[in-house]
Design a protein around this motif. Structure first.
Motif, PDB file in Angstrom:
ATOM      1  N   LEU A 257       1.300  -0.672   0.203  1.00 19.22           N
ATOM      2  CA  LEU A 257      -0.280  -0.060  -0.122  1.00 19.22           C
ATOM      3  C   LEU A 257       0.560   0.859  -0.127  1.00 19.22           C
ATOM      4  O   LEU A 257       1.935   1.604   1.132  1.00 19.22           O
ATOM      5  CB  LEU A 257      -0.633   0.058   0.943  1.00 19.22           C
ATOM      6  N   THR A 258       1.191   2.331  -1.202  1.00 18.98           N
ATOM      7  CA  THR A 258       1.997   3.789  -0.802  1.00 18.98           C
ATOM      8  C   THR A 258       1.467   3.819  -0.352  1.00 18.98           C
ATOM      9  O   THR A 258      -0.358   4.393  -0.047  1.00 18.98           O
ATOM     10  CB  THR A 258       1.912   3.994  -2.862  1.00 18.98           C
TER      11      THR A 258
ATOM     12  N   ALA B 223      -3.132   5.206  -0.008  1.00 20.70           N
ATOM     13  CA  ALA B 223      -3.118   5.623   1.877  1.00 20.70           C
ATOM     14  C   ALA B 223      -4.110   6.705   1.986  1.00 20.70           C
ATOM     15  O   ALA B 223      -4.905   6.474   3.021  1.00 20.70           O
ATOM     16  CB  ALA B 223      -2.064   5.020   2.421  1.00 20.70           C
ATOM     17  N   ARG B 224      -3.775   7.104   1.373  1.00 23.55           N
ATOM     18  CA  ARG B 224      -4.253   9.643   1.892  1.00 23.55           C
ATOM     19  C   ARG B 224      -5.539   9.129   0.628  1.00 23.55           C
ATOM     20  O   ARG B 224      -6.324   9.239   1.069  1.00 23.55           O
ATOM     21  CB  ARG B 224      -3.085   9.999   1.541  1.00 23.55           C
ATOM     22  N   GLY B 225      -4.870   8.215  -0.608  1.00 18.85           N
ATOM     23  CA  GLY B 225      -6.484   8.013  -1.436  1.00 18.85           C
ATOM     24  C   GLY B 225      -7.532   7.669  -0.294  1.00 18.85           C
ATOM     25  O   GLY B 225      -8.719   7.496  -0.922  1.00 18.85           O
ATOM     26  N   GLU B 226      -7.140   6.427  -0.084  1.00 15.51           N
ATOM     27  CA  GLU B 226      -8.671   5.157   0.748  1.00 15.51           C
ATOM     28  C   GLU B 226      -9.039   6.625   1.856  1.00 15.51           C
ATOM     29  O   GLU B 226      -9.900   6.210   1.788  1.00 15.51           O
ATOM     30  CB  GLU B 226      -8.469   4.258   1.249  1.00 15.51           C
ATOM     31  N   ARG B 227      -8.194   7.399   2.837  1.00 13.63           N
ATOM     32  CA  ARG B 227      -8.416   7.891   3.671  1.00 13.63           C
ATOM     33  C   ARG B 227      -9.198   8.540   3.184  1.00 13.63           C
ATOM     34  O   ARG B 227     -10.525   9.588   4.204  1.00 13.63           O
ATOM     35  CB  ARG B 227      -7.674   8.316   4.329  1.00 13.63           C
ATOM     36  N   LEU B 228      -9.015   9.777   1.553  1.00 14.49           N
ATOM     37  CA  LEU B 228     -10.394  10.283   1.056  1.00 14.49           C
ATOM     38  C   LEU B 228     -11.464  10.063   0.594  1.00 14.49           C
ATOM     39  O   LEU B 228     -12.538  11.059  -0.225  1.00 14.49           O
ATOM     40  CB  LEU B 228      -9.487  11.126   0.468  1.00 14.49           C
ATOM     41  N   GLY B 229     -11.883   8.530   0.848  1.00 16.78           N
ATOM     42  CA  GLY B 229     -12.475   7.617  -0.157  1.00 16.78           C
ATOM     43  C   GLY B 229     -12.318   7.893  -1.499  1.00 16.78           C
ATOM     44  O   GLY B 229     -13.359   7.759  -2.846  1.00 16.78           O
ATOM     45  N   HIS B 230     -11.052   8.010  -1.793  1.00 24.86           N
ATOM     46  CA  HIS B 230     -10.832   7.366  -3.270  1.00 24.86           C
ATOM     47  C   HIS B 230     -10.346   5.756  -4.448  1.00 24.86           C
ATOM     48  O   HIS B 230     -10.204   4.544  -2.789  1.00 24.86           O
ATOM     49  CB  HIS B 230      -9.421   8.273  -3.762  1.00 24.86           C
ATOM     50  N   GLY B 231     -11.183   5.766  -5.051  1.00 28.73           N
ATOM     51  CA  GLY B 231     -11.417   4.207  -5.069  1.00 28.73           C
ATOM     52  C   GLY B 231      -9.481   3.322  -5.329  1.00 28.73           C
ATOM     53  O   GLY B 231      -9.550   4.071  -6.674  1.00 28.73           O
TER      54      GLY B 231
END
Length: 248
Positions: free
Chosen positions: A225-226, A230-238
């Motif tokens: 997990l880059t 990880a930042r994208g996941e926190r922001l709800g990005h797929g």
């Protein structure tokens, strides 16, 4: 990232036609950007490259001789700054890794890290990926080819620059062993759909996804997990992973 194998030329022969080597078709799926080099990156290119770097001029590789053993072989195209590839090489010492990247800062950083961690199971090309596949990697030699977060070229007029094209995935299929896998990941939903369409139409591949998740698979544990992801996941990005197996 690297050359992509399709263009809009109507000719079927010559240097730009489909019968020509893919890397000579002229359309690039990457843009070379000038960047400042850190001391560590410069050290990697100057001091570590002679030991871990590979070139097109060396021609077709004998991978057993190159690594001094028989082992599973993984190639990653466009490894960026190399964090994911370094983590995999360190976590799976029984597997040999070949990275392909054209950007000097990323190559230098990866080489510096590989040396600091004393990794012996990694080699690097700073070349166009299609040329490496065509000229240097033997047919049926790879267990996995990884393509993580390639440039999505989101504008429709730039879709021809996307590296995932029918001729590209067919070239990869010839380099994979039977049962070998092409693993792609993207954080652009439209590119994920494009990848699935290209792969589902490609002969000789089987999607490994279950019916519940098809055409995508959950992120495998072996794909690190880059920080960006990880930042994208926190922001709800797929993020979408696709894994296809060579069936014939």
């Amino acid at each position: 990232m690297n050359d992509q194998p399709h263009d809009n030329a109507s000719s079927t022969t010559g240097p730009d036609g489909p019968d020509a080597p893919l890397h000579r078709r002229g359309i690039k799926s990457y843009v070379l950007r000038a960047g400042r080099m850190t001391q560590a990156q410069t050290r990697g290119l100057e001091e570590i490259w002679p030991r871990l770097g590979l070139t097109l001029a060396e021609g077709r590789q004998d991978l057993d001789a190159l690594f001094g053993r028989q082992a599973p072989r993984v190639v990653e195209i466009g490894f960026g700054m190399g964090a994911s590839l370094i983590e995999q090489a360190e976590s799976y010492p029984e597997t040999d890794f070949i990275g392909i990247e054209v950007h000097a800062p990323g190559v230098g950083k990866l080489l510096d890290e590989a040396d600091k961690r004393r990794l012996t199971n990694i080699r690097i090309y700073r070349e166009d990926a299609l040329a490496v596949l065509e000229q240097c990697l033997p047919e049926g030699s790879l267990d996995t080819l990884q393509l993580f977060f390639p440039d999505p070229w989101p504008k429709k007029k730039h879709h021809k620059r996307r590296i995932v094209q029918p001729a590209f995935v067919e070239l990869i299929r010839t380099r994979l062993k039977l049962g070998g896998k092409l693993h792609m990941a993207t954080d652009w939903a439209a590119y994920a759909e494009w990848m699935a369409e290209v792969m589902d139409a490609a002969p000789g591949y089987v999607n490994t996804a279950t019916s519940e998740t098809a055409p995508y698979v959950p992120r495998p544990d072996f794909r690190p997990l880059t920080k960006f992801e990880a930042r994208g996941e926190r922001l709800g990005h797929g993020v979408w992973d696709l894994i296809y197996r060579r069936a014939d």
